[in-house]
Design a protein around this motif. Structure first.
Motif, PDB file in Angstrom:
ATOM      1  N   PHE A   1       0.821  -1.206   0.000  1.00  0.00           N
ATOM      2  CA  PHE A   1       0.000   0.000   0.000  1.00  0.00           C
ATOM      3  C   PHE A   1       0.853   1.253   0.000  1.00  0.00           C
ATOM      4  O   PHE A   1       1.818   1.368   0.736  1.00  0.00           O
ATOM      5  N   ASP A   2       0.446   2.172  -0.831  1.00  0.00           N
ATOM      6  CA  ASP A   2       1.103   3.462  -0.869  1.00  0.00           C
ATOM      7  C   ASP A   2       0.024   4.515  -0.645  1.00  0.00           C
ATOM      8  O   ASP A   2      -1.148   4.203  -0.519  1.00  0.00           O
ATOM      9  N   THR A   3       0.442   5.776  -0.638  1.00  0.00           N
ATOM     10  CA  THR A   3      -0.561   6.815  -0.420  1.00  0.00           C
ATOM     11  C   THR A   3      -1.485   6.958  -1.626  1.00  0.00           C
ATOM     12  O   THR A   3      -2.520   7.581  -1.534  1.00  0.00           O
ATOM     13  N   ALA A   4      -1.090   6.398  -2.746  1.00  0.00           N
ATOM     14  CA  ALA A   4      -1.915   6.555  -3.939  1.00  0.00           C
ATOM     15  C   ALA A   4      -2.335   5.217  -4.526  1.00  0.00           C
ATOM     16  O   ALA A   4      -2.412   5.054  -5.731  1.00  0.00           O
ATOM     17  N   THR A   5      -2.608   4.243  -3.672  1.00  0.00           N
ATOM     18  CA  THR A   5      -3.041   2.941  -4.165  1.00  0.00           C
ATOM     19  C   THR A   5      -4.477   3.042  -4.678  1.00  0.00           C
ATOM     20  O   THR A   5      -5.293   3.736  -4.090  1.00  0.00           O
ATOM     21  N   SER A   6      -4.743   2.342  -5.771  1.00  0.00           N
ATOM     22  CA  SER A   6      -6.106   2.345  -6.295  1.00  0.00           C
ATOM     23  C   SER A   6      -6.958   1.372  -5.496  1.00  0.00           C
ATOM     24  O   SER A   6      -6.648   0.193  -5.381  1.00  0.00           O
ATOM     25  N   GLU A   7      -8.037   1.899  -4.937  1.00  0.00           N
ATOM     26  CA  GLU A   7      -8.894   1.061  -4.114  1.00  0.00           C
ATOM     27  C   GLU A   7      -9.643   0.042  -4.968  1.00  0.00           C
ATOM     28  O   GLU A   7      -9.881  -1.081  -4.540  1.00  0.00           O
ATOM     29  N   VAL A   8      -9.969   0.454  -6.190  1.00  0.00           N
ATOM     30  CA  VAL A   8     -10.691  -0.445  -7.091  1.00  0.00           C
ATOM     31  C   VAL A   8      -9.825  -1.657  -7.413  1.00  0.00           C
ATOM     32  O   VAL A   8     -10.285  -2.792  -7.412  1.00  0.00           O
ATOM     33  N   GLY A   9      -8.531  -1.408  -7.669  1.00  0.00           N
ATOM     34  CA  GLY A   9      -7.614  -2.499  -7.964  1.00  0.00           C
ATOM     35  C   GLY A   9      -7.542  -3.478  -6.811  1.00  0.00           C
ATOM     36  O   GLY A   9      -7.522  -4.688  -7.002  1.00  0.00           O
ATOM     37  N   MET A  10      -7.536  -2.953  -5.586  1.00  0.00           N
ATOM     38  CA  MET A  10      -7.475  -3.811  -4.415  1.00  0.00           C
ATOM     39  C   MET A  10      -8.727  -4.677  -4.312  1.00  0.00           C
ATOM     40  O   MET A  10      -8.660  -5.874  -4.051  1.00  0.00           O
ATOM     41  N   LYS A  11      -9.875  -4.043  -4.575  1.00  0.00           N
ATOM     42  CA  LYS A  11     -11.131  -4.795  -4.470  1.00  0.00           C
ATOM     43  C   LYS A  11     -11.191  -5.912  -5.506  1.00  0.00           C
ATOM     44  O   LYS A  11     -11.671  -7.004  -5.220  1.00  0.00           O
TER      45      LYS A  11
END
Lengths: 313, 371
Positions: free
Chosen positions: B338-348
């Motif tokens: 995780f970074d400060t600009a991680t894509s939440e959609v990608g994680m889901k």
């Protein structure tokens, strides 16, 4: 009357649609560019498909996959909304029952799926950056004043691909500019780019994964013969590229929607439906979720991105 | 650098500390009871905090640094004068000094107290540090409240184990979170240890009474990785909440009680149990996570999720070994950085695919055992 199942795969670069019959054979398919507007792209896609579907076919299921699956799922009232990995595996297993490895390189992401008797055993997706994906190749093609479709054939004509730093898009690009300035032939640079995509993929996505045959390669980049050649060369195994390799996600999700079949009949006619989205930052609590509200025919139907009921107001 | 203040000038100073999960409750409880100072209600982490922290941090520093720095800036803007930081056992040990310098360069005036230096926690030094910010601190009283606080952390963590295993199956949405919030606010006002113990048992019963619909065939997932990203939900994009949506039984070993009181002895045991894989501790929680991977693989977990902040060196060292163990036991593992600009959609998307995969594997195993 025949039953049909529609699968839509909305990717970052292209939008794919396919209508299957009950045996899983393709009745009609279409492949268009998303152009940053998934809603419009799907409208166009359905317009095309609607004209080509045989008139006696009744749509009994709609499935959506790809990065805009949720949004488009709402828009077309899909019965099945699933991620790309599951959809790709389902589609590929339908045509190649004993596939062990699926390599997939799309517009913005790439993934590897390992299977055993049709069951996903392991998978990986690229993480931080889009190095070595389709969008990288197409932007480099533009820089070299080539069409992406001629990329592969040109790469095949080279016997001495130049070495290009594959780790990161930015490094690769500056390396490529440098190689061009010192006078390498275009075909060698193009071949080097194709090779760098393969190396990047195997070092990042395929890292630590045991790649066993039969191997199926799909996604938009699988249409590039140069990349296929270097995969074969480096993995020292045969690579299967299906003629419908770019549609595999859409086929997979259509097959999955068949499993969820109910009595409901779906329509491909969404021309009259207005579909709007509004994005904002919710100030309801300290989370400050980025919320997207979806309106269908001016009616609020769903909200994405909120972690609590506050965002729905 | 610590400045000795005389008692009089310190009395109205405001103390602030970084935010991590729900641990604000015990930390502010402890500080407010032993220090004769005002304790700030630290603002929760928001996207603005992260933005502030990232803007003023070196780019390639890990996210906990950015998050805590962001919180400090927000606290200083709100009037904090004393900042309390507690570093860990990795490069984070130097972070305190770096954060202090960055904040001073930004023009803030404050006193900076780092409770953990060079990766070590030494009660006597902590006491000395606290004494330097408040000379009126009473040794026996502080000892007593430290004891209560340590127990509070223990009970919170115990309740959390129960919550993680069951929250995915709650009948009434949000009932676990609401009850926990009530429990924490009650904890905040305890006067004695027996009062705390009483409350703990009361709330334990209440949690057990909350209605759940638990399927016996539930999927079980182990969460391992870097400590701050594991414990601060904002830093891991609420991964436990995401997993709970799928009705997954979640196991996570890392918590503050473990880090403070159990880790020291546990690591020796862990090294013994994983001697086929590692011989050294590798810094921070690397050895712990390797041992837990083996444990989770042996105890029928369907998958392991390893999370860390980007650039977390000890965990990067642990990942190839975790990969090896998982492939030996054929347990799937999913990595998040995780970074400060991680894509939440990608994680889901990745979590959804991971869930599908675990389900498919379960089904196929059942089919095989039936034949």
């Amino acid at each position: 009357m025949r039953k049909g199942y529609l699968g839509i795969d909305i990717g970052s670069i292209s939008t794919k649609g396919v209508v299957l019959d009950e045996q899983g054979e393709i009745l009609t398919s279409s492949y268009i560019w998303t152009e940053g507007n998934p809603v419009e792209a799907v409208r166009n896609l359905l317009d095309i498909l609607k004209k080509e579907v045989p008139s006696d076919v009744v749509i009994k299921g709609i499935g959506t996959t790809g990065s805009a699956r949720k949004l488009i799922g709402l828009m077309v009232s899909a019965s099945t909304i699933k991620n790309e990995i599951t959809a790709h595996a389902a589609g590929t297993c339908h045509f190649y029952k004993d596939v062990r490895t699926i390599l997939e390189i799309g517009g913005q992401d790439s993934k590897i799926i390992l299977l055993d008797h049709g069951i996903i055993r392991d998978y990986a997706m690229n993480t931080l950056c889009a190095a070595g994906t389709g969008s990288f190749l197409s932007s480099q093609a533009k820089r070299l004043d080539l069409d992406v479709s001629e990329f592969g054939t040109l790469a095949l004509s080279s016997n001495t691909p130049v070495k290009i730093a594959a780790r990161c898009t930015v490094f690769a690009e500056s390396d490529l500019v440098h190689k061009a300035q010192v006078g390498y032939a275009k075909k060698d640079i193009v071949a080097g780019l194709c090779k760098s995509v393969v190396l990047n993929y195997l070092n990042n996505v395929g890292k630590g994964k045991k790649i066993e045959g039969p191997i199926v390669f799909q996604g938009g980049v699988s249409k590039n013969e140069g990349v296929v050649k270097y995969f074969k060369e480096i993995l020292k195994q045969d690579i299967i590229v299906d003629e419908n390799s770019h549609l595999m996600g859409a086929i997979g999700i259509a097959l999955l929607s068949k499993k969820n079949e109910t009595d409901q009949v779906y329509t491909l006619d969404i021309t009259d439906i207005t579909f709007e989205t509004k994005g904002f930052e919710c100030k309801g609590c300290s989370n400050h979720c980025e919320v997207v509200k979806i309106f269908k025919d001016h009616e609020h139907i769903d909200t994405f991105g909120n972690r609590c009921p506050m965002g729905e107001k | 650098m610590l400045i000795s203040w005389n008692k009089k000038s310190m009395q109205n100073k405001i103390v602030a500390f970084p935010q991590m999960g729900d641990y604000q409750t015990p930390i502010s409880y402890l500080l407010s009871h032993i220090l004769n100072l005002r304790i700030m209600k630290v603002p929760p982490i928001t996207s603005k905090t992260v933005e502030l922290g990232a803007k003023n941090s070196p780019d390639f520093v890990c996210t906990p640094f950015k998050y805590t720095l962001g919180t400090f800036i927000e606290c200083l803007d709100a009037g904090a004068e004393i900042l309390v930081q507690a570093g860990g056992g990795c490069r984070y040990g130097y972070y305190g000094e770096l954060q202090e310098q960055i904040l001073k360069d930004l023009g803030y005036e404050f006193t900076y107290v780092n409770l953990v230096t060079q990766g070590r926690t030494d009660i006597r030094r902590i006491y000395k540090n606290l004494k330097s910010i408040d000379a009126s601190i009473h040794p026996l009283k502080s000892l007593y409240y430290t004891f209560i606080t340590s127990k509070m952390i223990k009970y919170m963590d115990k309740i959390d184990f129960y919550i993680r295993e069951n929250i995915g199956f709650e009948v009434e949405k949000g009932s676990f979170v609401a009850l926990k919030r009530r429990m924490l606010s009650k904890f905040q006002s305890v006067k004695t240890y027996s009062h705390l113990l009483l409350l703990y048992h009361l709330y334990k019963r209440r949690f057990k009474k909350l209605k759940i619909l638990k399927d016996e065939k539930k999927l079980k997932v182990g969460l391992i990785g870097e400590l701050y990203t594991l414990m601060e939900p904002f830093a891991n994009y609420h991964i436990e909440y995401e997993l709970a949506k799928y009705g997954i039984h979640i196991k996570r070993y890392t918590n503050v009680h473990y880090l403070l009181f159990e880790k020291k002895n546990a690591v020796k045991r862990y090294l013994r149990k994983t001697k086929d894989y590692i011989r050294y501790r590798m810094g921070a929680d690397a050895a712990d996570n390797i041992a837990r991977t083996k444990y989770l693989c042996l105890h029928g977990y369907d998958g392991i999720i390893h999370i860390k902040s980007s650039f977390c060196t000890p965990e990067i060292g642990a990942m190839p070994i975790i990969n090896k163990i998982c492939s030996e036991y054929e347990v799937p593992v999913l990595y998040f950085s995780f970074d400060t600009a991680t894509s939440e959609v990608g994680m889901k998307t990745r979590i959804e695919a991971f869930y599908d995969m675990m389900e498919m594997r379960r089904d196929s195993e059942k089919r095989i055992s039936r034949n």
